[in-house]
Design a protein around this motif. Structure first.
Motif, PDB file in Angstrom:
ATOM      1  N   TYR A 203     -17.548   4.921  45.316  1.00  0.00           N
ATOM      2  CA  TYR A 203     -18.544   5.993  45.132  1.00  0.00           C
ATOM      3  C   TYR A 203     -19.646   5.831  46.159  1.00  0.00           C
ATOM      4  CZ  TYR A 203     -16.496   7.730  40.878  1.00  0.00           C
ATOM      5  OH  TYR A 203     -15.643   8.300  39.987  1.00  0.00           O
ATOM      6  N   ARG A 204     -19.760   6.817  47.041  1.00  0.00           N
ATOM      7  CA  ARG A 204     -20.849   6.724  48.022  1.00  0.00           C
ATOM      8  C   ARG A 204     -21.962   7.728  47.726  1.00  0.00           C
ATOM      9  NH1 ARG A 204     -21.248   9.759  52.758  1.00  0.00           N
ATOM     10  NH2 ARG A 204     -19.687  11.371  53.066  1.00  0.00           N
ATOM     11  N   PHE A 205     -21.703   8.689  46.846  1.00  0.00           N
ATOM     12  CA  PHE A 205     -22.739   9.649  46.436  1.00  0.00           C
ATOM     13  C   PHE A 205     -23.259   9.226  45.059  1.00  0.00           C
ATOM     14  CE2 PHE A 205     -20.343  12.002  49.531  1.00  0.00           C
ATOM     15  CZ  PHE A 205     -21.317  12.690  50.223  1.00  0.00           C
ATOM     16  N   LEU A 206     -24.534   8.994  44.963  1.00  0.00           N
ATOM     17  CA  LEU A 206     -25.105   8.511  43.697  1.00  0.00           C
ATOM     18  C   LEU A 206     -26.321   9.311  43.264  1.00  0.00           C
ATOM     19  CD1 LEU A 206     -23.484   5.727  44.249  1.00  0.00           C
ATOM     20  CD2 LEU A 206     -25.247   4.832  42.802  1.00  0.00           C
ATOM     21  N   ALA A 207     -26.332   9.682  42.004  1.00  0.00           N
ATOM     22  CA  ALA A 207     -27.510  10.341  41.446  1.00  0.00           C
ATOM     23  C   ALA A 207     -28.400   9.287  40.804  1.00  0.00           C
ATOM     24  CB  ALA A 207     -27.084  11.368  40.415  1.00  0.00           C
ATOM     25  N   PHE A 259     -28.093   9.441  48.246  1.00  0.00           N
ATOM     26  CA  PHE A 259     -28.664   9.493  46.892  1.00  0.00           C
ATOM     27  C   PHE A 259     -29.331  10.838  46.633  1.00  0.00           C
ATOM     28  CE2 PHE A 259     -28.494   5.185  48.382  1.00  0.00           C
ATOM     29  CZ  PHE A 259     -27.907   4.525  47.316  1.00  0.00           C
ATOM     30  N   PHE A 260     -29.389  11.164  45.341  1.00  0.00           N
ATOM     31  CA  PHE A 260     -29.996  12.425  44.893  1.00  0.00           C
ATOM     32  C   PHE A 260     -30.823  12.096  43.654  1.00  0.00           C
ATOM     33  CE2 PHE A 260     -29.932  16.068  42.053  1.00  0.00           C
ATOM     34  CZ  PHE A 260     -30.268  17.110  42.901  1.00  0.00           C
ATOM     35  N   THR A 261     -31.970  12.757  43.493  1.00  0.00           N
ATOM     36  CA  THR A 261     -32.761  12.448  42.305  1.00  0.00           C
ATOM     37  C   THR A 261     -33.527  13.671  41.794  1.00  0.00           C
ATOM     38  OG1 THR A 261     -34.271  10.819  41.366  1.00  0.00           O
ATOM     39  CG2 THR A 261     -34.854  11.679  43.536  1.00  0.00           C
ATOM     40  N   GLN A 262     -34.392  13.461  40.815  1.00  0.00           N
ATOM     41  CA  GLN A 262     -35.263  14.512  40.269  1.00  0.00           C
ATOM     42  C   GLN A 262     -36.695  14.080  40.493  1.00  0.00           C
ATOM     43  OE1 GLN A 262     -33.526  16.760  36.644  1.00  0.00           O
ATOM     44  NE2 GLN A 262     -34.156  14.779  35.953  1.00  0.00           N
ATOM     45  N   ILE A 263     -37.531  15.009  40.884  1.00  0.00           N
ATOM     46  CA  ILE A 263     -38.870  14.614  41.290  1.00  0.00           C
ATOM     47  C   ILE A 263     -39.838  15.770  41.048  1.00  0.00           C
ATOM     48  CG2 ILE A 263     -38.891  15.405  43.709  1.00  0.00           C
ATOM     49  CD1 ILE A 263     -39.523  12.483  44.427  1.00  0.00           C
ATOM     50  N   THR A 264     -41.118  15.456  40.863  1.00  0.00           N
ATOM     51  CA  THR A 264     -42.083  16.567  40.758  1.00  0.00           C
ATOM     52  C   THR A 264     -42.582  16.933  42.151  1.00  0.00           C
ATOM     53  OG1 THR A 264     -43.847  14.968  40.348  1.00  0.00           O
ATOM     54  CG2 THR A 264     -42.922  16.078  38.416  1.00  0.00           C
ATOM     55  N   LYS A 283     -31.366  11.851  49.932  1.00  0.00           N
ATOM     56  CA  LYS A 283     -31.362  13.049  50.760  1.00  0.00           C
ATOM     57  C   LYS A 283     -31.570  14.332  49.989  1.00  0.00           C
ATOM     58  CE  LYS A 283     -28.781  11.304  54.648  1.00  0.00           C
ATOM     59  NZ  LYS A 283     -27.792  11.557  55.652  1.00  0.00           N
ATOM     60  N   GLY A 284     -31.576  14.243  48.670  1.00  0.00           N
ATOM     61  CA  GLY A 284     -31.742  15.467  47.894  1.00  0.00           C
ATOM     62  C   GLY A 284     -32.544  15.205  46.641  1.00  0.00           C
ATOM     63  N   ALA A 285     -33.261  16.238  46.202  1.00  0.00           N
ATOM     64  CA  ALA A 285     -34.030  16.089  44.960  1.00  0.00           C
ATOM     65  C   ALA A 285     -34.085  17.424  44.233  1.00  0.00           C
ATOM     66  CB  ALA A 285     -35.448  15.610  45.269  1.00  0.00           C
ATOM     67  N   LEU A 286     -33.905  17.339  42.919  1.00  0.00           N
ATOM     68  CA  LEU A 286     -34.124  18.532  42.105  1.00  0.00           C
ATOM     69  C   LEU A 286     -35.626  18.622  41.849  1.00  0.00           C
ATOM     70  CD1 LEU A 286     -32.101  19.826  39.122  1.00  0.00           C
ATOM     71  CD2 LEU A 286     -34.568  19.766  38.959  1.00  0.00           C
ATOM     72  N   VAL A 287     -36.194  19.746  42.238  1.00  0.00           N
ATOM     73  CA  VAL A 287     -37.634  19.938  42.039  1.00  0.00           C
ATOM     74  C   VAL A 287     -37.822  21.136  41.109  1.00  0.00           C
ATOM     75  CG1 VAL A 287     -39.829  20.477  43.173  1.00  0.00           C
ATOM     76  CG2 VAL A 287     -38.172  19.000  44.323  1.00  0.00           C
ATOM     77  N   HIS A 321     -39.276  16.173  55.902  1.00  0.00           N
ATOM     78  CA  HIS A 321     -39.183  14.718  55.825  1.00  0.00           C
ATOM     79  C   HIS A 321     -37.792  14.273  55.371  1.00  0.00           C
ATOM     80  CE1 HIS A 321     -43.354  13.748  56.785  1.00  0.00           C
ATOM     81  NE2 HIS A 321     -43.551  14.979  56.379  1.00  0.00           N
ATOM     82  N   GLY A 322     -36.823  15.148  55.577  1.00  0.00           N
ATOM     83  CA  GLY A 322     -35.428  14.752  55.372  1.00  0.00           C
ATOM     84  C   GLY A 322     -34.935  14.810  53.945  1.00  0.00           C
ATOM     85  N   VAL A 323     -35.691  15.447  53.039  1.00  0.00           N
ATOM     86  CA  VAL A 323     -35.229  15.533  51.643  1.00  0.00           C
ATOM     87  C   VAL A 323     -34.867  16.993  51.333  1.00  0.00           C
ATOM     88  CG1 VAL A 323     -35.828  15.144  49.215  1.00  0.00           C
ATOM     89  CG2 VAL A 323     -36.742  13.615  50.977  1.00  0.00           C
TER      90      VAL A 323
END
Ligand code: SF4
Length: 524
Positions: A203-207, A259-264, A283-287, A321-323
């Protein structure tokens, strides 16, 4: 006696986007003397009920969206003579429901991590309690997941958790009331151990499946300084530093990991934090954008977000900034008007969002909105198919309304159609192709297109549509795309991967370093 853990779902796609982490964490909390739990994730395939035997223990985790299916699974398991145990946020909020309607012997409220072993033991002894209260488990007690039990081709993204709880108080969200407003931040070492194990498995993609990956803002620290609260400043600074340490450790992992995450949205004010995210390949975030107007944001207690041009600038900062941002919007707020839909689509395009989701205002149990909504009926609650509307998750999907709160200017159907329209517009071929220039090679652009289409099939066409034929067609289409897309996410296994030096050193300093061979016995 066998332990079964079931994640119920009406829809099965053959392949899942993100691992339902709770299944594997609870497997990790299952004492080894009962053997490996049998894990059933119905988002992949439906349960084969003949596998459940009399005397088995069946754990079912439910939330609002899958409660109806979960209750049906519980009844079937009880008929087979098994001990039926419910947990999850829905069972915590409505413990009487699984008892009356789902064949429950036991309901576990709160976090199940520390009480699960006792529940099994009591079932095996034939005298379980009706209810166990797991409370809120401290971050030091979070258990590692049993990733060795995960089907090798089941999911696109694996998931780890670094923090539970969120200090905000959005009116439509239950996280701060159920998981608490005090962030429970897990130590970096056990999280890194899980990540390394997952990369070993391919697994190289991680939440980073956190309630809010940015639990301490620079404003929080400035405020505590202004109040002269030294203890709080020290605590917040420590939590913030731990985030930076964690991201530094992520940066040392194999370069193909993403990686992907959730952020304000406040994270966009914190350039140092965004740059650390970029280096860590988050590289990604749910906003949660929610609304594009000030009035809309006020309506959901989210006035820490910006509106208008300020909002566009802030969202663009992530991308600069790359996100990449997956922006989440809510339709059906009392302040929404007909023009809000087009304005939202335009803002999403202007702000360079890579993905977006458009959900209809739903009063979820456990939220301030739900409380207000339930109270508004003053005891005169209308029914649909014999079920009070305030228990809408028990109404069969074919007749379940899509909107629950009357809107001052638009009908429920109009809001649903307009919401579907924005999904259609945002995920149209030309728009998706245009956005696919965020990646370089043709192969990557094609993958981007497929993933965009899959996302829309899974979340828009199967969720918003009232037409069962359309839902069925969308489900089939999603299964097809998902099968192919899964292979794009798979990486070569790295069985000999070691802990990155920084993480190993930090673990040794804190006395928590374990030989990598012991990773196979997670959950002991
Ligand atoms: S919506 Fe997000 S920011 Fe608001 S309370 Fe929930 S987790 Fe926190």
């Amino acid at each position: 006696m066998r332990v079964h853990l079931v994640n119920p779902s009406d829809m099965s796609f053959g392949v899942g986007v993100i691992t339902p982490r709770w299944l594997y964490v609870l497997a990790g909390c299952t004492p080894r003397q009962y053997g490996d739990p049998h894990i059933v994730d119905e988002t992949l395939e439906q349960i084969d009920i003949s596998e459940i035997q009399s005397g088995d223990v069946v754990g079912i985790g439910i939330h609002t969206g899958n409660a109806l299916r979960g209750l049906a699974v519980g009844r079937m398991a009880r008929e087979r003579g098994a001990w039926v145990v419910y947990g999850g946020i829905h069972a915590t909020l409505f413990p009487e429901e699984p008892r009356k309607l789902g064949g429950a012997h036991v309901v576990v409220k709160g976090d199940g991590d520390n009480v699960w072993g006792q529940v099994i033991a009591d079932c095996v002894a034939g005298n379980p309690l009706e209810e166990y209260d797991g409370g809120r488990v401290e971050a030091t007690d979070f258990h590692k997941a049993r990733w060795d039990l995960m089907p090798t081709k089941g999911y696109m993204w694996a998931s780890v958790q670094t923090v539970r709880g969120c200090p905000k108080h959005c009116s439509f969200c239950s996280v701060w009331r159920t998981d608490g407003q005090k962030p429970r931040q897990r130590a970096n070492f056990p999280v890194m151990e899980e990540i390394v194990e997952l990369r070993r498995l391919g697994y190289r993609f991680l939440a980073l499946a956190d309630d809010n990956f940015y639990p301490v803002t620079i404003t929080d620290i400035a405020l505590a300084e202004k109040q002269g609260n030294e203890a709080r400043v020290a605590e917040l600074t420590r939590l913030r530093q731990e985030r930076f340490d964690f991201m530094e450790q992520l940066a040392e992992l194999p370069k193909d990991m993403v990686f992907f995450t959730q952020i304000t949205m406040e994270a966009a004010e914190d350039i140092e934090f965004l740059d650390a995210m970029r280096k860590a390949r988050i590289k990604g975030a749910l906003v949660g954008v929610e609304a594009v107007t000030e009035a809309g944001l006020k309506a959901v207690f989210k006035d820490f977000n910006l509106a208008g041009d300020g909002l566009v600038t802030r969202l663009k900062t992530f991308r600069e900034h790359g996100v990449h941002v997956l922006g989440s919007f809510i339709f059906g707020l009392p302040t929404d008007r007909e023009e809000t839909f087009q304005a939202t689509f335009e803002l999403a395009s202007k702000a360079d969002l890579t993905f977006a989701q458009f959900v209809m205002m739903t009063p979820f149990p456990g939220t301030v909105d739900f409380q207000r909504w339930e109270k508004s009926f003053d005891g005169q609650i209308p029914e649909v198919a014999g079920v009070p509307i305030t228990r809408y998750w028990r109404i069969p999907a074919e007749v379940r309304p899509k909107m629950f709160t009357p809107h001052p200017t638009m009908s429920a159907d109009e809001i649903r159609e307009r919401t579907q329209g924005v999904w259609d517009q945002f995920y149209s071929w030309p728009e998706v192709w245009k956005r696919s220039n965020c990646v370089k090679s043709l192969k990557a652009r094609l993958a981007f297109v497929l993933i965009s289409k899959l996302y829309r099939q899974m979340y828009a066409n199967t969720g918003i549509s009232t037409d069962s034929a359309r839902r069925e067609k969308a489900n089939k289409m999603a299964r097809l795309i998902a099968r192919y897309t899964r292979s794009l996410f798979r990486a070569k296994e790295m069985p000999t991967l070691q802990m990155p030096p920084l993480a190993a050193r930090a673990g040794a300093e804190h006395g928590s370093l374990v030989p990598s061979s012991s990773l196979v016995s997670l959950g002991d």
